[in-house]
Design an enzyme around this catalytic site. Structure first.
Site, PDB file in Angstrom:
ATOM      1  N   LYS A 256      -5.558  -4.366  -8.707  1.00  0.00           N
ATOM      2  CA  LYS A 256      -5.462  -5.156  -7.479  1.00  0.00           C
ATOM      3  C   LYS A 256      -4.570  -6.349  -7.781  1.00  0.00           C
ATOM      4  O   LYS A 256      -4.890  -7.199  -8.609  1.00  0.00           O
ATOM      5  CB  LYS A 256      -6.835  -5.618  -7.010  1.00  0.00           C
ATOM      6  CG  LYS A 256      -6.797  -6.418  -5.714  1.00  0.00           C
ATOM      7  CD  LYS A 256      -8.194  -6.826  -5.274  1.00  0.00           C
ATOM      8  CE  LYS A 256      -8.161  -7.599  -3.975  1.00  0.00           C
ATOM      9  NZ  LYS A 256      -9.520  -8.003  -3.533  1.00  0.00           N
ATOM     10  N   LYS A 317      -3.974  -1.496  -5.215  1.00  0.00           N
ATOM     11  CA  LYS A 317      -3.869  -2.283  -3.986  1.00  0.00           C
ATOM     12  C   LYS A 317      -2.889  -3.417  -4.224  1.00  0.00           C
ATOM     13  O   LYS A 317      -3.041  -4.138  -5.215  1.00  0.00           O
ATOM     14  CB  LYS A 317      -5.256  -2.835  -3.616  1.00  0.00           C
ATOM     15  CG  LYS A 317      -5.286  -3.669  -2.350  1.00  0.00           C
ATOM     16  CD  LYS A 317      -6.684  -4.212  -2.079  1.00  0.00           C
ATOM     17  CE  LYS A 317      -6.684  -5.050  -0.816  1.00  0.00           C
ATOM     18  NZ  LYS A 317      -8.007  -5.656  -0.548  1.00  0.00           N
TER      19      LYS A 317
END
Length: 394
Positions: A256, A317
């Site tokens: 992330k 992400k």
């Protein structure tokens, strides 16, 4: 000489017999002339090129890749990547009211009532083949604290919504949750913030474990730690197992990144970092725990750690700006890989489509296909329900 006409394709023996009979009759030499039969099929006539087209020297090319793209049937036959509604996860923003509340930065997305719009939207998505959903609760401001204890309230908004979905749809729907403190923190960070601005790691992990267990007890199929604290996957796995939830999966936000593409999401949940009160330092961003967008080798390190700690699925992400990271995780693990097409990606396409710059359907489907091609087994996208409907029309 006498000219003998015969059809193309006649056997040679027939031709010779005919010639002998003719010679016996007239006593002269026979010349056989073959003409096309009147029933021969017409060949395909190619249209002439437009005026001004040059006449090139023919290229001697043993391989012409365009031959495998020349019509829809052959293109479909040779497509290397497929996408179906089963690959999609629908994120839903929920709140404690009953009405849909439009999210200004995400046209077409709403915060929906957990007892009303959530059930309606999940039912619609399931009818289109999307049977996975992830929940993001909008916590009322008066319940937010510096330590985020509301995150593991057994009667909290997320817990009630999980139970409702499982009671309504049972195993027909697969429910993911978000494990992080930022929706419950008055500081807007994924972890507990010390007064000097340090995000506490191990102390945060303790509360993340309680949050994950409370979600599992509500009926969650898979908990998804998005916080990026070190060691949280292993700690959550142990906590779940100790409480009898060994069948609950973990989808880790493995890579992330500290991305600028999250802005609309933070508006949706009012979860952006906030200035601290006097005497408290609150970091204005999440760069001390989320990954540096410049790094790819670090993703391999996170991948190896999460897999060793017991992750069942690993996520990248954002999605499209990090296709290379998706491929890196795909090549370095046998676990399923998820990609999150985040709020900023969604809103960019929506805005461009609204302005007439892009075709929304075509660009969304191309984006999803690109994520699949890079190696994603699952894709979290706010366009999941629409995309499934478009797939059905294709």
């Amino acid at each position: 000489p006498i000219h003998l006409q015969c059809d193309v394709g006649q056997p040679v023996s027939t031709l010779h017999a005919c010639a002998r009979r003719a010679m016996a009759t007239v006593g002269r030499r026979i010349v056989a002339v073959a003409e096309p039969p009147t029933h021969a099929k017409n060949k395909y006539t190619r249209p002439a090129p437009p005026p001004g087209t040059p006449t090139p020297h023919p290229q001697v090319l043993p391989s012409r890749p365009r031959r495998n793209r020349k019509n829809p049937a052959i293109r479909d036959a040779f497509a290397e990547t497929q996408i179906t509604p089963a690959n999609l996860i629908l994120p839903k923003f929920i709140h404690d009211g009953e009405e849909d509340v439009p999210i200004g930065a995400m046209p077409g997305c709403n915060r929906v009532g957990w007892k009303t719009g959530l059930v309606r939207d999940v039912k619609e998505a399931m009818a289109r083949g999307v049977k996975q959903v992830v929940l993001f609760p909008k916590t009322p401001e008066h319940l937010k604290t510096v330590t985020g204890e509301e995150s593991f309230n057994p009667d909290g908004l997320a817990q009630r919504a999980i139970k409702l979905l499982k009671d309504t749809f049972g195993d027909e729907v697969y429910v993911y949750t978000d494990v992080a403190l930022d929706p419950y923190s008055c500081d807007g960070h994924d972890g507990i913030v010390r007064d000097d601005g340090i995000i506490l790691n191990d102390e945060t992990v303790e509360f993340l474990c309680r949050q994950a267990v409370s979600q599992a007890e509500a009926g969650a199929d898979c908990v998804s730690p998005s916080d990026m604290m070190d060691g949280r996957v292993g700690a959550i796995r142990r906590a779940l197992d100790q409480e009898g939830h060994s069948q609950v999966s973990i989808m880790s936000y493995t890579a992330k990144y500290a991305s600028a593409f999250y802005g609309p999401f933070r508006e949706a949940l009012a979860s952006a970092p906030r200035p601290g009160a006097e005497g408290r330092v609150i970091p204005p961003n999440k760069k001390t725990y989320q990954m540096n967008p410049a790094n790819w080798r670090e993703a391999i390190r996170e991948c190896k750690a999460d897999e060793a700690e017991g992750a069942d699925i690993m996520m990248v992400k954002p999605g499209l700006p990090y296709l290379d990271i998706i491929r890196i995780l795909r090549d370095n693990s046998t676990l399923p890989i998820a990609a999150y097409m985040v709020s900023g990606e969604y809103s960019m396409l929506k805005a461009a489509a609204a302005a007439g710059y892009l075709d929304e359907r075509e660009t969304v489907m191309e984006s999803l296909l690109s994520l699949r091609r890079a190696g994603a087994d699952l894709i979290l996208t706010y366009s999941a329900s629409d995309a499934a409907a478009w797939m059905d029309e294709m």
